[in-house]
Write an enzyme that holds these catalytic residues in place. Structure first.
Site, PDB file in Angstrom:
ATOM      1  N   SER A 135       0.852  -1.176   0.000  1.00 23.56           N
ATOM      2  CA  SER A 135       0.000   0.000   0.000  1.00 23.56           C
ATOM      3  C   SER A 135       0.894   1.234   0.000  1.00 23.56           C
ATOM      4  O   SER A 135       1.760   1.376   0.866  1.00 23.56           O
ATOM      5  CB  SER A 135      -0.881  -0.039   1.259  1.00 23.56           C
ATOM      6  OG  SER A 135      -1.692   1.108   1.346  1.00 23.56           O
ATOM      7  N   LYS A 161      -0.947  -0.886  -4.464  1.00 26.75           N
ATOM      8  CA  LYS A 161      -2.192  -0.185  -4.109  1.00 26.75           C
ATOM      9  C   LYS A 161      -1.852   1.264  -3.817  1.00 26.75           C
ATOM     10  O   LYS A 161      -1.015   1.552  -2.960  1.00 26.75           O
ATOM     11  CB  LYS A 161      -2.820  -0.867  -2.886  1.00 26.75           C
ATOM     12  CG  LYS A 161      -3.835  -0.047  -2.116  1.00 26.75           C
ATOM     13  CD  LYS A 161      -4.592  -0.935  -1.147  1.00 26.75           C
ATOM     14  CE  LYS A 161      -4.771  -0.273   0.204  1.00 26.75           C
ATOM     15  NZ  LYS A 161      -5.501  -1.140   1.158  1.00 26.75           N
ATOM     16  N   LYS A 163      -3.049   4.856  -2.427  1.00 25.62           N
ATOM     17  CA  LYS A 163      -4.045   5.575  -1.639  1.00 25.62           C
ATOM     18  C   LYS A 163      -4.491   6.791  -2.450  1.00 25.62           C
ATOM     19  O   LYS A 163      -3.630   7.500  -3.002  1.00 25.62           O
ATOM     20  CB  LYS A 163      -3.429   6.021  -0.304  1.00 25.62           C
ATOM     21  CG  LYS A 163      -3.132   4.861   0.637  1.00 25.62           C
ATOM     22  CD  LYS A 163      -4.426   4.203   1.085  1.00 25.62           C
ATOM     23  CE  LYS A 163      -4.217   3.325   2.312  1.00 25.62           C
ATOM     24  NZ  LYS A 163      -5.492   2.744   2.771  1.00 25.62           N
ATOM     25  N   ASP A 189      -7.210   2.770  -3.135  1.00 19.43           N
ATOM     26  CA  ASP A 189      -7.986   2.731  -1.883  1.00 19.43           C
ATOM     27  C   ASP A 189      -8.298   4.171  -1.467  1.00 19.43           C
ATOM     28  O   ASP A 189      -7.387   4.970  -1.225  1.00 19.43           O
ATOM     29  CB  ASP A 189      -7.176   2.031  -0.791  1.00 19.43           C
ATOM     30  CG  ASP A 189      -7.957   1.855   0.505  1.00 19.43           C
ATOM     31  OD1 ASP A 189      -9.131   2.277   0.577  1.00 19.43           O
ATOM     32  OD2 ASP A 189      -7.382   1.277   1.464  1.00 19.43           O
ATOM     33  N   ASN A 191     -10.424   4.984   1.229  1.00 13.91           N
ATOM     34  CA  ASN A 191     -10.779   5.131   2.645  1.00 13.91           C
ATOM     35  C   ASN A 191     -11.938   6.121   2.836  1.00 13.91           C
ATOM     36  O   ASN A 191     -11.852   7.072   3.621  1.00 13.91           O
ATOM     37  CB  ASN A 191      -9.571   5.554   3.488  1.00 13.91           C
ATOM     38  CG  ASN A 191      -8.541   4.447   3.651  1.00 13.91           C
ATOM     39  OD1 ASN A 191      -7.444   4.538   3.132  1.00 13.91           O
ATOM     40  ND2 ASN A 191      -8.922   3.383   4.343  1.00 13.91           N
ATOM     41  N   GLU A 214     -11.098   0.410  -3.814  1.00 15.76           N
ATOM     42  CA  GLU A 214     -11.440   0.016  -2.449  1.00 15.76           C
ATOM     43  C   GLU A 214     -12.128   1.167  -1.711  1.00 15.76           C
ATOM     44  O   GLU A 214     -11.619   2.293  -1.699  1.00 15.76           O
ATOM     45  CB  GLU A 214     -10.142  -0.392  -1.735  1.00 15.76           C
ATOM     46  CG  GLU A 214     -10.304  -0.876  -0.306  1.00 15.76           C
ATOM     47  CD  GLU A 214      -8.951  -1.295   0.296  1.00 15.76           C
ATOM     48  OE1 GLU A 214      -7.967  -1.447  -0.469  1.00 15.76           O
ATOM     49  OE2 GLU A 214      -8.884  -1.458   1.523  1.00 15.76           O
ATOM     50  N   ASP A 239     -13.968  -2.410   2.291  1.00 13.66           N
ATOM     51  CA  ASP A 239     -13.098  -2.607   3.454  1.00 13.66           C
ATOM     52  C   ASP A 239     -13.895  -2.182   4.690  1.00 13.66           C
ATOM     53  O   ASP A 239     -14.532  -3.025   5.351  1.00 13.66           O
ATOM     54  CB  ASP A 239     -11.809  -1.782   3.257  1.00 13.66           C
ATOM     55  CG  ASP A 239     -10.883  -1.756   4.462  1.00 13.66           C
ATOM     56  OD1 ASP A 239     -11.224  -2.326   5.501  1.00 13.66           O
ATOM     57  OD2 ASP A 239      -9.783  -1.144   4.369  1.00 13.66           O
ATOM     58  N   LYS A 263     -10.068  -7.918   7.012  1.00 15.38           N
ATOM     59  CA  LYS A 263      -9.152  -7.573   8.098  1.00 15.38           C
ATOM     60  C   LYS A 263      -9.735  -8.183   9.361  1.00 15.38           C
ATOM     61  O   LYS A 263     -10.833  -7.781   9.790  1.00 15.38           O
ATOM     62  CB  LYS A 263      -9.055  -6.058   8.273  1.00 15.38           C
ATOM     63  CG  LYS A 263      -8.278  -5.347   7.179  1.00 15.38           C
ATOM     64  CD  LYS A 263      -8.316  -3.850   7.404  1.00 15.38           C
ATOM     65  CE  LYS A 263      -7.602  -3.103   6.293  1.00 15.38           C
ATOM     66  NZ  LYS A 263      -7.939  -1.662   6.321  1.00 15.38           N
ATOM     67  N   GLY A 291      -4.354  -4.939   5.698  1.00  9.60           N
ATOM     68  CA  GLY A 291      -3.304  -4.750   6.699  1.00  9.60           C
ATOM     69  C   GLY A 291      -3.527  -3.458   7.459  1.00  9.60           C
ATOM     70  O   GLY A 291      -4.170  -2.533   6.943  1.00  9.60           O
TER      71      GLY A 291
HETATM   72  C1  NPQ Z   1      -6.607   0.286   4.614  1.00  9.95           C
HETATM   73  N1  NPQ Z   1      -4.264  -0.017   5.486  1.00  9.95           N
HETATM   74  O1  NPQ Z   1      -6.574  -0.669   3.875  1.00  9.95           O
HETATM   75  C2  NPQ Z   1      -5.569   0.510   5.726  1.00  9.95           C
HETATM   76  C3  NPQ Z   1      -5.724   1.805   6.364  1.00  9.95           C
HETATM   77  C4  NPQ Z   1      -4.732   2.217   7.391  1.00  9.95           C
HETATM   78  C5  NPQ Z   1      -2.187  -0.806   4.551  1.00  9.95           C
HETATM   79  O2  NPQ Z   1      -3.572   0.698   3.451  1.00  9.95           O
HETATM   80  C6  NPQ Z   1      -1.528   4.789  10.219  1.00  9.95           C
HETATM   81  C7  NPQ Z   1      -2.071   5.684   9.329  1.00  9.95           C
HETATM   82  C8  NPQ Z   1      -1.913   3.506  10.195  1.00  9.95           C
HETATM   83  C9  NPQ Z   1      -3.014   5.263   8.408  1.00  9.95           C
HETATM   84  C10 NPQ Z   1      -3.260   1.752   9.218  1.00  9.95           C
HETATM   85  C11 NPQ Z   1      -3.411   0.042   4.433  1.00  9.95           C
HETATM   86  C12 NPQ Z   1      -2.855   3.063   9.267  1.00  9.95           C
HETATM   87  C13 NPQ Z   1      -3.405   3.949   8.360  1.00  9.95           C
HETATM   88  C14 NPQ Z   1      -4.195   1.379   8.289  1.00  9.95           C
HETATM   89  C15 NPQ Z   1      -4.340   3.513   7.429  1.00  9.95           C
HETATM   90  O3  NPQ Z   1      -7.540   1.045   4.504  1.00  9.95           O
HETATM   91 MG    MG Z   2      -8.639   0.015   2.931  1.00 14.30          MG
END
Ligand code: NPQ
Ligand code: MG
Length: 368
Positions: A135, A161, A163, A189, A191, A214, A239, A263, A291
């Site tokens: 990621s 991936k 963000k 992704d 979020n 995502e 997610d 997750k 993760g």
């Molecule tokens: C997700 N993880 O899939 C998460 C979101 C996530 C690996 O993209 C600190 C700051 C810790 C932001 C842990 C990945 C975090 C974070 C996870 C975001 O959405």
């Molecule tokens: Mg995610």
């Protein structure tokens, strides 16, 4: 198994580089570890709650509070504890799935160590190694992003991936495609950073051959995601919206997703994660393992889960050095884009005493 108590341990782990997502930037991971202690053995687990309630409503201080005041005391009335019993006892409390997952997993690890069985075999895993993606956070410039993606591909990651958020979506995706070619396995992704009114903008991503988008919309917006599934050609992956096997079944029935990111912390533990997997397999929905920037403790258990047959896409199960210079277990190292599934009893790894002591900020003993 008779538990004598549960230790909660707070750990502060500096990241090798700041990690930026649509809800903010982190330079340090504040982590809660749970250690379940019995006369004969102990079990470890990691709570994936973040420092702030932005990815989900849970946050690490809240998880510690609910564990201390409610979840751990509820176990005290039970003499003979196994992970299934823990799950049933904790069901009386609403929400707090990340806190529950950590407690159940610590007991599961201890139980499996007593039985001399690995978590991967207990879950029904079939693979000896898992394919890994990475990621890549939001950056200040596209040039910086391209350098970062190049480094990760050099390290062997099999899938990238990105963000994304409004203002950082089509252009970085276009640039990564142009530089690395059509064969690159690429996904994004958001979020939850977009709204229903952004559908036409998100459809611009259709021309880049992404594996999936995502969680573009809000956690609660299943109907909005169903609209995206009908409107976009790119598969939609959920997610944040998937918090249980039931919500997975609902999302699938509503045609609100094409793919699901599992997750274990988000759905309340590895036993529920296995049920989400089974629901998805029964409906032909591909899954992959998400993760949360775990240490080796959480990573080991995720890698075991990702070895189940329904995990057909590379996960965010990156190597330890993606996030941490000094992990608290022996590091997970990428080999040809894969991580080896631990074979030892329980999660198959344990904390390194000195490395753990170096990053521990507090410990709390809760007798049962
Ligand atoms: C997700 N993880 O899939 C998460 C979101 C996530 C690996 O993209 C600190 C700051 C810790 C932001 C842990 C990945 C975090 C974070 C996870 C975001 O959405
Ligand atoms: Mg995610």
């Amino acid at each position: 198994m008779h538990l004598t108590g549960l230790e909660l341990r707070r750990v502060r782990m500096p990241l090798v580089a700041p990690f930026r997502t649509s809800f903010g930037t982190e330079e340090c991971r504040e982590i809660l570890l749970v250690r379940a202690v019995s006369d004969d053995t102990e079990g470890w687990a990691e709570c994936v709650a973040l420092g702030d309630p932005k990815y989900s409503s849970e946050y690490v201080d809240g998880a510690q509070d609910v564990l201390t005041r409610f979840l751990i005391p509820a176990l005290a009335e039970h003499r003979n504890l196994d992970a299934t019993t823990v799950g049933r006892v904790l069901d009386r409390f609403a929400g707090h799935r990340m806190a529950k997952a950590a407690l159940e997993t610590a007991v599961l690890d201890a139980e499996l160590r007593l039985r001399d069985q690995s978590l991967s075999s207990a879950l029904g895993a079939e693979r000896e190694s898992v394919a890994c993606g990475v990621s890549v956070g939001i950056m200040d410039s596209v040039a910086e992003l391209l350098d970062s993606v190049a480094d990760h591909l050099e390290a062997g990651y099999l899938r990238i991936k990105l963000k994304i958020q409004p203002g950082w979506d089509v252009e970085p995706v276009r640039a990564v495609r142009e530089r690395f070619g059509d064969a690159l396995l690429l996904q994004v992704d958001a979020n939850t950073a977009y709204h229903r009114s952004d559908v036409r903008h998100l459809a611009e991503l259709d021309r880049y051959g992404l594996l999936l988008i995502e969680q573009p919309l809000a956690e609660e917006d299943l109907l909005g995601h169903a609209h995206l599934v009908r409107t976009l050609t790119t598969p939609i992956c959920l997610d944040e919206s998937i918090t249980s096997a039931r919500s997975a079944a609902d999302a699938i029935a509503l045609k609100a997703c094409d793919v699901i990111n599992i997750k274990p912390g988000r759905v309340g533990g590895y036993l529920e994660a296995r049920r989400v997997h089974d629901v998805c397999v029964a409906h032909g929905i591909p899954v992959w393992c998400g993760g949360m920037l775990e240490t080796g403790i959480g990573r080991a258990a995720n890698v075991a889960l990702a070895a189940l047959p329904g995990f057909v896409l590379p996960g965010d199960t990156s190597a330890s050095n993606r996030y941490y210079r000094n992990d608290i277990t022996a590091p997970f190292v990428l080999q040809d884009g894969h991580l080896k599934v631990p074979t030892g009893p329980g999660i198959g790894v344990e904390p390194l005493k000195d490395a753990l002591a170096d990053v521990t900020t507090a410990t709390f003993w809760n007798p049962l």
